[in-house]
Design a protein around this motif. Sequence first.
Motif, short mmCIF file in Angstrom:
data_model
loop_
_atom_site.label_atom_id
_atom_site.label_comp_id
_atom_site.label_asym_id
_atom_site.label_seq_id
_atom_site.Cartn_x
_atom_site.Cartn_y
_atom_site.Cartn_z
N ARG A 29 1.01 -1.47 -0.27
CA ARG A 29 0.07 -0.18 -0.01
C ARG A 29 0.95 0.94 0.12
O ARG A 29 1.60 1.54 0.77
CB ARG A 29 -0.58 0.14 1.45
CG ARG A 29 -1.46 1.51 0.90
CD ARG A 29 -2.67 1.27 2.61
NE ARG A 29 -3.75 2.00 2.39
CZ ARG A 29 -4.94 1.84 2.48
NH1 ARG A 29 -5.80 0.79 3.68
NH2 ARG A 29 -5.84 3.17 2.22
N GLY A 30 0.77 2.02 -0.98
CA GLY A 30 1.17 3.27 -0.86
C GLY A 30 0.23 4.62 -0.58
O GLY A 30 -0.91 4.02 -0.37
N LYS A 31 0.45 5.78 -0.78
CA LYS A 31 -0.21 7.06 -0.26
C LYS A 31 -1.54 6.95 -1.32
O LYS A 31 -2.22 7.46 -1.31
CB LYS A 31 0.96 8.22 -0.14
CG LYS A 31 1.51 8.91 -1.21
CD LYS A 31 1.85 10.21 -1.09
CE LYS A 31 2.76 9.78 -2.83
NZ LYS A 31 3.75 11.22 -2.18
N TRP A 70 7.19 0.90 -6.04
CA TRP A 70 6.79 0.52 -5.29
C TRP A 70 7.81 0.33 -3.99
O TRP A 70 7.22 0.20 -2.69
CB TRP A 70 5.76 -0.85 -5.03
CG TRP A 70 5.20 -1.23 -6.31
CD1 TRP A 70 4.39 -0.50 -7.23
CD2 TRP A 70 5.24 -2.33 -6.80
NE1 TRP A 70 3.42 -1.13 -7.75
CE2 TRP A 70 4.23 -2.02 -8.37
CE3 TRP A 70 5.21 -3.86 -6.68
CZ2 TRP A 70 3.90 -2.92 -8.69
CZ3 TRP A 70 4.92 -4.90 -7.26
CH2 TRP A 70 3.95 -4.15 -8.50
N LYS A 71 8.76 1.40 -3.92
CA LYS A 71 9.39 1.36 -2.97
C LYS A 71 9.54 2.34 -1.17
O LYS A 71 9.66 2.03 -0.19
CB LYS A 71 11.45 2.10 -3.31
CG LYS A 71 10.57 3.23 -3.15
CD LYS A 71 12.62 4.00 -4.35
CE LYS A 71 12.12 5.57 -4.67
NZ LYS A 71 13.50 5.83 -5.63
#
Length: 151
Positions: A29-31, A70-71
């Motif tokens: 999950r990212g922002k 995706w880091k």
Amino acid sequence: MFQDSITLKNRHLQFIKTISKSEIVYGLRGKNGFATSNSTQYEDEDGKPIGMICFWSEKRRVKSCATDEWKNYKVTEIPLPEFIENWCIGMANDGLLIGTQFDRNLFGYETEPLVLILDLITELKSLGKNLNFRKFNGIEDLEKHVKKIVE
């Protein structure tokens, strides 16, 4: 590097077995949401790749994919009933695919969400498991609902 389709299918089958036993699915999950990719196998009616959200059965495999684009994404646990009810059904309604067990090179298995639900139901039944859902009265009710849509 070419990934053998049998390897991808076997990783997908292991995904089904693992999440059926653990009842946990992992995502990145990212922002702006969860890790997504475009299908390399399926296209929409305009010839464009169909969008896909990626999921994993093991935390270590997810972490290995938290690189490049995706880091800054974080490993997120999703309970299996929520994954089936909200994610799979929602993604089916949105015309998205599910990618399973992607590796560092972003090779993974692509499947339709309702097909994945039916595969999970088969595995859960073989394990003698019944999940608690909010919208369905157990696995049998879910299966009846999904089969009605698929047919």
